[in-house]
Enzyme design. Structure first.
Site, PDB file in Angstrom:
ATOM      1  CB  CYS A  76      -0.846  -0.044   1.270  1.00 48.31           C
ATOM      2  SG  CYS A  76      -1.889   1.397   1.531  1.00 48.31           S
ATOM      3  CB  CYS A 187      -3.325   3.811  -5.370  1.00 46.98           C
ATOM      4  SG  CYS A 187      -4.574   2.967  -4.369  1.00 46.98           S
TER       5      CYS A 187
HETATM    6  N1  DGL Z   1      -4.016   0.626  -1.795  1.00 50.22           N
HETATM    7  C1  DGL Z   1      -3.593   1.799  -1.142  1.00 50.22           C
HETATM    8  C2  DGL Z   1      -2.387   2.458  -1.796  1.00 50.22           C
HETATM    9  O1  DGL Z   1      -1.621   1.822  -2.458  1.00 50.22           O
HETATM   10  C3  DGL Z   1      -4.539   2.827  -0.644  1.00 50.22           C
HETATM   11  C4  DGL Z   1      -5.970   2.768  -0.833  1.00 50.22           C
HETATM   12  C5  DGL Z   1      -6.728   3.509   0.243  1.00 50.22           C
HETATM   13  O2  DGL Z   1      -6.914   4.725   0.131  1.00 50.22           O
HETATM   14  O3  DGL Z   1      -7.096   2.828   1.201  1.00 50.22           O
HETATM   15  O4  DGL Z   1      -2.175   3.640  -1.622  1.00 50.22           O
END
Ligand code: DGL
Length: 258
Positions: A76, A187
């Site tokens: 993430c 993301c």
């Molecule tokens: N999957 C996450 C990232 O790579 C974030 C998504 C969210 O906002 O929860 O930033």
């Protein structure tokens, strides 16, 4: 601290997005077992204050370590921006891999390309990203595009729907006249929308994400720590989610072709 090579690798994301990284981990580390935790009840993270994301990410990391994880992959970008540095200080002996927008390969893919970096508002506003853009400011033209609305689309499994394409078309409408060369999917949820993005942006745009690099880095750190799993059979994946209703979709996303 877990130093048993037979222990699983802990993978964490606010929800489903990290599964795009898990897919690469599985390709590059086929004999590892993975314990994936998605914090579905708190997703999306990217619109929350930094302190709150740091606290949630720390709690998730503790959870994975207490379940025996030998290494942590923060799958993430948002959690990495908010918490990777403090977690590395707190657990200096645990290999911790983070994600960052794959700006470098996009910037170097052509002579002064126009690169759109899509990410959560948190990722784009943190110092980590400011430092990254500074490195490539002379190499490419960077357009930052906060896209928090895309995370719930993936959390609800709405890839390939008209709704997803409408949201993406509206997001890119202000750039209709731009010649976009590259889109950085900053993301881990966004690779699941890559086909929808292609439908909106056309065939010429090149996409970049950080999953392969993160999987390579995980391999390197496990090797360095003597932590590669010696088993010769395929590893197993266990999914957990703070919102158990999301578990069936998590399993499905593992088979979703990006
Ligand atoms: N999957 C996450 C990232 O790579 C974030 C998504 C969210 O906002 O929860 O930033």
């Amino acid at each position: 601290m877990q130093t048993n090579p037979c222990s699983p690798v802990g993978v964490f994301d606010s929800g489903m997005g990290g599964i795009s990284v898990l897919k690469q981990l599985r390709i590059q580390l086929p004999h590892e077992d993975f314990l994936y935790f998605g914090d579905g009840i708190h997703a999306p993270y990217g619109v929350r204050p930094t302190e709150e994301i740091r606290a949630l990410t720390t709690a998730a990391t503790e959870r994975l370590l207490s379940q025996g994880a030998k290494a942590i992959v923060l799958a993430c970008n948002t959690a990495t921006s908010a918490a990777a540095a403090s977690l590395r200080e707190r657990y200096p002996d645990v290999p911790i891999v983070g994600l960052e927008p794959a700006l470098k390969p996009a910037a170097l893919s052509a002579t002064y390309p126009t690169v759109v970096v899509m990410a959560t508002p948190l990722t784009l506003k943190e110092e980590k990203f400011t430092l990254l853009t500074r490195r490539f400011a002379d190499t490419c033209r960077i357009i930052t595009l906060p896209a928090p609305a895309l995370v719930p689309l993936v959390e609800q499994g709405k890839m390939g729907t008209q709704e997803a394409r409408d949201v993406l078309a509206a997001l890119f409408a202000p750039y209709e006249k731009e010649e976009i060369d590259c889109v950085v999917l900053g993301c881990t949820h966004f690779p699941f929308l890559q086909r929808d993005l292609r439908a909106v942006l056309g065939d010429k745009v090149r996409f970049y994400d950080g999953a392969q690099g993160a999987a390579r880095q995980t391999r390197t750190l496990l090797e360095r720590g003597g932590l590669l799993n010696p088993q010769t059979t395929p590893g197993v994946i266990r999914f957990e989610n703070s919102d158990p209703e999301k578990l069936p979709l998590m399993e499905r996303l593992m088979d979703f072709e990006i």
